[in-house]
Design a protein around this motif. Structure first.
Motif, PDB file in Angstrom:
ATOM      1  N   ALA A   1      25.453 -46.245  23.412  1.00 48.59           N
ATOM      2  CA  ALA A   1      24.914 -47.524  23.875  1.00 48.59           C
ATOM      3  C   ALA A   1      25.283 -47.777  25.330  1.00 48.59           C
ATOM      4  O   ALA A   1      24.437 -48.180  26.135  1.00 48.59           O
ATOM      5  CB  ALA A   1      25.419 -48.657  22.987  1.00 48.59           C
ATOM      6  N   VAL A   2      26.537 -47.542  25.672  1.00 49.79           N
ATOM      7  CA  VAL A   2      26.976 -47.752  27.058  1.00 49.79           C
ATOM      8  C   VAL A   2      26.264 -46.782  27.993  1.00 49.79           C
ATOM      9  O   VAL A   2      25.783 -47.173  29.062  1.00 49.79           O
ATOM     10  CB  VAL A   2      28.509 -47.605  27.166  1.00 49.79           C
ATOM     11  CG1 VAL A   2      28.965 -47.542  28.613  1.00 49.79           C
ATOM     12  CG2 VAL A   2      29.199 -48.735  26.434  1.00 49.79           C
ATOM     13  N   PHE A   3      26.162 -45.528  27.599  1.00 50.47           N
ATOM     14  CA  PHE A   3      25.498 -44.526  28.439  1.00 50.47           C
ATOM     15  C   PHE A   3      24.032 -44.873  28.669  1.00 50.47           C
ATOM     16  O   PHE A   3      23.541 -44.816  29.797  1.00 50.47           O
ATOM     17  CB  PHE A   3      25.622 -43.137  27.811  1.00 50.47           C
ATOM     18  CG  PHE A   3      24.831 -42.094  28.530  1.00 50.47           C
ATOM     19  CD1 PHE A   3      25.265 -41.593  29.746  1.00 50.47           C
ATOM     20  CD2 PHE A   3      23.643 -41.620  27.998  1.00 50.47           C
ATOM     21  CE1 PHE A   3      24.526 -40.635  30.420  1.00 50.47           C
ATOM     22  CE2 PHE A   3      22.900 -40.662  28.665  1.00 50.47           C
ATOM     23  CZ  PHE A   3      23.350 -40.164  29.879  1.00 50.47           C
TER      24      PHE A   3
ATOM     25  N   SER B   1      17.175 -49.914  26.844  1.00 53.14           N
ATOM     26  CA  SER B   1      17.934 -51.099  26.453  1.00 53.14           C
ATOM     27  C   SER B   1      17.752 -51.432  24.974  1.00 53.14           C
ATOM     28  O   SER B   1      18.699 -51.852  24.313  1.00 53.14           O
ATOM     29  CB  SER B   1      17.551 -52.299  27.323  1.00 53.14           C
ATOM     30  OG  SER B   1      16.196 -52.631  27.138  1.00 53.14           O
TER      31      SER B   1
ATOM     32  N   LYS C   1      19.233 -49.677  33.279  1.00 51.35           N
ATOM     33  CA  LYS C   1      19.439 -51.053  32.826  1.00 51.35           C
ATOM     34  C   LYS C   1      18.141 -51.837  32.670  1.00 51.35           C
ATOM     35  O   LYS C   1      18.047 -52.749  31.872  1.00 51.35           O
ATOM     36  CB  LYS C   1      20.363 -51.793  33.792  1.00 51.35           C
ATOM     37  CG  LYS C   1      21.741 -51.250  33.819  1.00 51.35           C
ATOM     38  CD  LYS C   1      22.594 -51.972  34.830  1.00 51.35           C
ATOM     39  CE  LYS C   1      23.951 -51.313  34.881  1.00 51.35           C
ATOM     40  NZ  LYS C   1      24.776 -51.790  35.954  1.00 51.35           N
TER      41      LYS C   1
ATOM     42  N   ALA D   1      19.759 -48.852  23.063  1.00 57.51           N
ATOM     43  CA  ALA D   1      21.179 -49.172  23.228  1.00 57.51           C
ATOM     44  C   ALA D   1      21.565 -50.346  22.331  1.00 57.51           C
ATOM     45  O   ALA D   1      22.662 -50.369  21.762  1.00 57.51           O
ATOM     46  CB  ALA D   1      21.481 -49.494  24.693  1.00 57.51           C
TER      47      ALA D   1
ATOM     48  N   TYR E   1      22.501 -47.790  28.399  1.00 54.77           N
ATOM     49  CA  TYR E   1      22.346 -48.998  29.198  1.00 54.77           C
ATOM     50  C   TYR E   1      22.697 -48.722  30.659  1.00 54.77           C
ATOM     51  O   TYR E   1      22.030 -49.203  31.563  1.00 54.77           O
ATOM     52  CB  TYR E   1      23.207 -50.123  28.628  1.00 54.77           C
ATOM     53  CG  TYR E   1      22.975 -51.433  29.329  1.00 54.77           C
ATOM     54  CD1 TYR E   1      21.803 -52.150  29.123  1.00 54.77           C
ATOM     55  CD2 TYR E   1      23.904 -51.943  30.212  1.00 54.77           C
ATOM     56  CE1 TYR E   1      21.571 -53.337  29.783  1.00 54.77           C
ATOM     57  CE2 TYR E   1      23.688 -53.137  30.869  1.00 54.77           C
ATOM     58  CZ  TYR E   1      22.517 -53.823  30.651  1.00 54.77           C
ATOM     59  OH  TYR E   1      22.294 -54.999  31.301  1.00 54.77           O
ATOM     60  N   TRP E   2      23.725 -47.932  30.893  1.00 50.37           N
ATOM     61  CA  TRP E   2      24.140 -47.606  32.247  1.00 50.37           C
ATOM     62  C   TRP E   2      23.111 -46.730  32.944  1.00 50.37           C
ATOM     63  O   TRP E   2      22.887 -46.850  34.145  1.00 50.37           O
ATOM     64  CB  TRP E   2      25.496 -46.917  32.194  1.00 50.37           C
ATOM     65  CG  TRP E   2      25.986 -46.434  33.523  1.00 50.37           C
ATOM     66  CD1 TRP E   2      26.457 -47.198  34.553  1.00 50.37           C
ATOM     67  CD2 TRP E   2      26.050 -45.085  33.950  1.00 50.37           C
ATOM     68  NE1 TRP E   2      26.814 -46.394  35.602  1.00 50.37           N
ATOM     69  CE2 TRP E   2      26.578 -45.086  35.259  1.00 50.37           C
ATOM     70  CE3 TRP E   2      25.731 -43.871  33.371  1.00 50.37           C
ATOM     71  CZ2 TRP E   2      26.779 -43.923  35.980  1.00 50.37           C
ATOM     72  CZ3 TRP E   2      25.933 -42.713  34.081  1.00 50.37           C
ATOM     73  CH2 TRP E   2      26.446 -42.750  35.379  1.00 50.37           C
ATOM     74  N   LYS E   3      22.461 -45.855  32.200  1.00 53.07           N
ATOM     75  CA  LYS E   3      21.485 -44.919  32.776  1.00 53.07           C
ATOM     76  C   LYS E   3      20.267 -45.650  33.344  1.00 53.07           C
ATOM     77  O   LYS E   3      19.784 -45.303  34.418  1.00 53.07           O
ATOM     78  CB  LYS E   3      21.051 -43.932  31.689  1.00 53.07           C
ATOM     79  CG  LYS E   3      20.141 -42.864  32.130  1.00 53.07           C
ATOM     80  CD  LYS E   3      20.910 -41.674  32.605  1.00 53.07           C
ATOM     81  CE  LYS E   3      19.932 -40.533  32.798  1.00 53.07           C
ATOM     82  NZ  LYS E   3      20.305 -39.703  33.880  1.00 53.07           N
TER      83      LYS E   3
ATOM     84  N   ALA F   1      28.909 -46.405  20.184  1.00 55.35           N
ATOM     85  CA  ALA F   1      29.281 -47.267  21.305  1.00 55.35           C
ATOM     86  C   ALA F   1      29.137 -46.515  22.620  1.00 55.35           C
ATOM     87  O   ALA F   1      28.639 -47.064  23.618  1.00 55.35           O
ATOM     88  CB  ALA F   1      30.704 -47.790  21.124  1.00 55.35           C
ATOM     89  N   SER F   2      29.550 -45.258  22.637  1.00 55.81           N
ATOM     90  CA  SER F   2      29.399 -44.444  23.854  1.00 55.81           C
ATOM     91  C   SER F   2      27.932 -44.249  24.201  1.00 55.81           C
ATOM     92  O   SER F   2      27.547 -44.330  25.370  1.00 55.81           O
ATOM     93  CB  SER F   2      30.063 -43.082  23.664  1.00 55.81           C
ATOM     94  OG  SER F   2      31.419 -43.227  23.397  1.00 55.81           O
TER      95      SER F   2
ATOM     96  N   LEU G   1      24.277 -50.177  19.458  1.00 54.07           N
ATOM     97  CA  LEU G   1      25.380 -51.147  19.417  1.00 54.07           C
ATOM     98  C   LEU G   1      25.480 -51.800  18.042  1.00 54.07           C
ATOM     99  O   LEU G   1      26.584 -52.051  17.545  1.00 54.07           O
ATOM    100  CB  LEU G   1      25.187 -52.194  20.508  1.00 54.07           C
ATOM    101  CG  LEU G   1      26.301 -53.199  20.702  1.00 54.07           C
ATOM    102  CD1 LEU G   1      27.584 -52.504  21.132  1.00 54.07           C
ATOM    103  CD2 LEU G   1      25.900 -54.238  21.730  1.00 54.07           C
TER     104      LEU G   1
END
Length: 117
Positions: free
Chosen positions: A21-23, A35, A29, A38, A25-27, A18-19, A42
């Protein structure tokens, strides 16, 4: 004891995926590779959370719910991995029908996952 280790390994895997995936996607988008990876991460996180909860749930109905939840993640893992791989190889436009077929196949199995079938 062994069951608790397996459950906690699922929880650790959930937080790691999860971390990630968030990282990712945030890096970036808008990046296709980030993506798609990610999304795959996820899917693994969904499976891991379901696995953890399934092993720690006592009532049958709740355990069945978490077993179906983890299967939803397991259904999505191959499709999202194929999609990521094709994007990574820059062949996603050439194999677009395959990607649609895989997501359609996964959608059918996700729909069946919610039934006693």
């Amino acid at each position: 004891m062994i069951q608790n280790f397996c459950a906690f390994s699922g929880l650790i895997n959930f937080f790691a995926c999860a971390s990630l995936a968030v990282f990712l996607y945030w890096k970036d988008k808008t990046g296709k590779i980030n993506s798609r990876f990610a999304l795959w991460s996820l899917s693994v996180a969904i499976w891991s959370l379901g696995y953890f909860m399934w092993l720690f749930t006592i009532p049958y109905e709740a355990s069945l719910f978490w077993a179906r939840f983890l299967m939803a993640g397991a259904i999505l893992i191959p499709t999202t991995y194929v999609h990521f791989t094709l994007v990574y190889l820059n062949a996603d436009l050439r194999f677009k029908p395959l990607i649609y077929f895989c997501y359609g196949f996964s959608a059918v199995y996700l729909a069946l996952d919610c039934t006693p079938l």
